[in-house]
Design a protein around this motif. Structure first.
Motif, short mmCIF file in Angstrom:
data_model
loop_
_atom_site.label_atom_id
_atom_site.label_comp_id
_atom_site.label_asym_id
_atom_site.label_seq_id
_atom_site.Cartn_x
_atom_site.Cartn_y
_atom_site.Cartn_z
N TYR A 106 60.68 51.67 -23.78
CA TYR A 106 59.72 51.67 -22.67
C TYR A 106 59.47 53.09 -22.16
N ILE A 107 60.51 53.89 -22.11
CA ILE A 107 60.34 55.29 -21.68
C ILE A 107 59.46 56.04 -22.67
N LEU A 108 59.66 55.80 -23.97
CA LEU A 108 58.82 56.45 -24.98
C LEU A 108 57.36 56.03 -24.83
N TYR A 109 57.14 54.77 -24.49
CA TYR A 109 55.76 54.31 -24.27
C TYR A 109 55.14 55.00 -23.06
N VAL A 110 55.91 55.12 -21.98
CA VAL A 110 55.39 55.76 -20.77
C VAL A 110 55.05 57.23 -21.04
N LEU A 111 55.89 57.90 -21.83
CA LEU A 111 55.66 59.32 -22.09
C LEU A 111 54.53 59.56 -23.07
N THR A 112 54.37 58.68 -24.06
CA THR A 112 53.38 58.92 -25.11
C THR A 112 52.14 58.04 -25.00
N ARG A 113 52.23 56.94 -24.24
CA ARG A 113 51.14 55.97 -24.15
C ARG A 113 50.75 55.43 -25.53
N ASP A 114 51.74 55.37 -26.42
CA ASP A 114 51.53 54.84 -27.76
C ASP A 114 51.97 53.39 -27.78
N ASN A 115 51.05 52.47 -28.11
CA ASN A 115 51.38 51.05 -28.13
C ASN A 115 52.42 50.69 -29.18
N PHE A 116 52.67 51.59 -30.09
CA PHE A 116 53.69 51.35 -31.11
C PHE A 116 55.03 51.01 -30.46
N TYR A 117 55.39 51.74 -29.40
CA TYR A 117 56.68 51.51 -28.76
C TYR A 117 56.66 50.28 -27.87
N LEU A 118 55.52 49.90 -27.39
CA LEU A 118 55.44 48.75 -26.48
C LEU A 118 55.48 47.43 -27.24
N TYR A 119 54.89 47.40 -28.45
CA TYR A 119 54.81 46.15 -29.20
C TYR A 119 55.74 46.14 -30.42
N ALA A 120 56.67 47.06 -30.49
CA ALA A 120 57.65 47.06 -31.57
C ALA A 120 58.46 45.77 -31.54
N LYS A 121 58.80 45.27 -32.69
CA LYS A 121 59.52 44.00 -32.80
C LYS A 121 60.73 44.20 -33.70
N PHE A 122 61.91 44.04 -33.15
CA PHE A 122 63.10 44.22 -33.96
C PHE A 122 64.27 43.42 -33.40
N GLY A 123 65.28 43.25 -34.22
CA GLY A 123 66.48 42.52 -33.85
C GLY A 123 67.51 42.68 -34.94
N GLY A 124 68.69 42.15 -34.72
CA GLY A 124 69.75 42.22 -35.72
C GLY A 124 71.10 42.55 -35.10
N PHE A 125 72.14 42.38 -35.89
CA PHE A 125 73.52 42.51 -35.44
C PHE A 125 74.06 43.92 -35.68
#
Length: 374
Positions: A140-159
């Motif tokens: 979220y901080i990266l999105y605020v700094l860059t305004r790049d939707n890539f960081y806002l809509y990234a989808k990930f998970g795992g152990f």
């Protein structure tokens, strides 16, 4: 008739008979027997969590839209805060679920017999929750700094974050033990080597993949898993010998390869100077000045204090290491080992004359040792 030069491999199958194959490699029956033996030798907690991981992957395979609910997507985390927890158990790659379940069972066989099932599960839950929260914050901080939707809509998970935390635990408990005691002698690495290899491997995989969503999440999960796992073991884990592990052998810079340790020590000392204030005395006794070197090295001692405390700490660490080795040996041999000492539910209260630190500590860990003291 078989040629005498053809290598023969033998396999003990479930009915007790032996089957031979004329190739030097493992056939499907051998792989099945090895896998079954490996799973049967794992702890109950590891098996239950592995079932959860496999179930999450099957759910994603059958219903890909389930990722919108269970995966970590910064844009959907508020108000769907539960994905901070579920993302760690939600696998979206067949390779990832296979690797994570195998690593969990292998590391669980080393850690759980020493800690006990309750502490083992508690560690996994703590690391998983804080890994999810930290990763969400960074994205979220990266999105605020860059305004790049890539960081806002990234989808990930795992152990991956919990696996990294468990590698830190293995490095603390049995650093010199061979984690995988089979295969060529030249490829047998000790427990202390696997943490660096895992972090480096995930970084290379993230770079080679082109920095896709899942792989960026993989690397963030791993980085935060290492740091949070170390923070918990260093400062907060309650053991029969006390709280945390203030030994110099478990300082933050020891998590890095030896050539990088002096740099990380200086970096931590710089962060200590920036973020930490001098200790204010809360009693009539004057406070002992604290230096970054003392913080990084372990317990703080006054100039006139004897080395008896350091000797006592070394004795405790040696006894814990020997006890861990006995527990592991008993676990692997199937014989009943010494009982795991119960964790006290309430810590003893500090003396009235003890000094307290009210400062919050920055994130590089070297300065954090002083914050653990009350």
């Amino acid at each position: 008739e078989r040629d005498a030069s053809t290598p023969v491999s033998s396999t003990v199958i479930p009915n007790g008979s032996v089957e031979t194959s004329e190739s030097g490699t493992m056939d499907m029956r051998e792989i099945w027997v090895f896998s079954r033996t490996f799973v049967q030798g794992s702890t109950t907690s590891s098996k239950v969590i592995s079932v959860v991981l496999v179930s999450g992957f099957l759910l994603y395979t059958l219903f890909p839209s389930a990722a919108l609910t269970f995966a970590l997507i910064p844009d959907r985390t508020l108000p769907s805060v539960w994905n901070l927890v579920t993302a760690g158990y939600f696998e979206m790659s067949p390779f990832s679920v296979a690797f994570d379940t195998a690593a969990l069972m292998l590391l669980g066989r080393r850690v759980e017999p020493i800690w006990g099932a309750s502490e083992f599960v508690k560690f996994i839950m703590v690391v998983n929750v804080f890994v999810g929260c930290s990763t969400f914050s960074i994205m979220y901080i990266l999105y605020v700094l860059t305004r790049d939707n890539f960081y806002l809509y990234a989808k990930f998970g795992g152990f991956h974050g919990v696996i990294a935390g468990l590698l830190v635990a293995v490095k603390q408990l049995t650093p010199e033990e061979e984690l995988i005691p089979f295969g060529p002698e030249s490829l047998r690495l000790r427990s202390k080597h696997f943490l660096g290899l895992y972090v480096l491997g995930t970084l290379l995989w993230c770079i080679v993949s082109g920095g896709q969503h899942h792989h960026i999440g993989l690397y963030l999960f791993v980085l935060f898993g290492v740091y949070i796992g170390w923070m918990y073991l260093r400062y907060f884990q309650v053991t029969p010998s006390g709280v945390g592990d203030p030994s110099a052998e478990f300082a933050f810079e020891t998590l890095f390869p030896e050539p990088m340790q002096p740099v990380m020590m200086r970096l931590g000392a710089a962060m200590y100077t920036v973020f930490c204030k001098p200790v204010a005395p809360t009693h009539s006794v004057a406070a002992v000045p604290i230096t970054p070197a003392q913080v990084s090295g372990g317990p703080i001692t006054s100039p006139g204090q004897s080395n008896s405390q350091n000797v006592e700490d070394d004795t405790k660490r040696r006894a814990r290491s020997e006890r861990g080795a006995r527990l592991l040996e008993a676990r692997l041999s199937g014989a009943p080992g010494p009982a795991v000492m119960p964790v006290p539910s309430k810590l003893p209260e500090a003396p009235q004359g003890a000094m307290k630190r009210t400062n919050s500590v920055g994130g590089f860990g070297v300065a954090g040792d002083a914050a653990a003291m009350v």
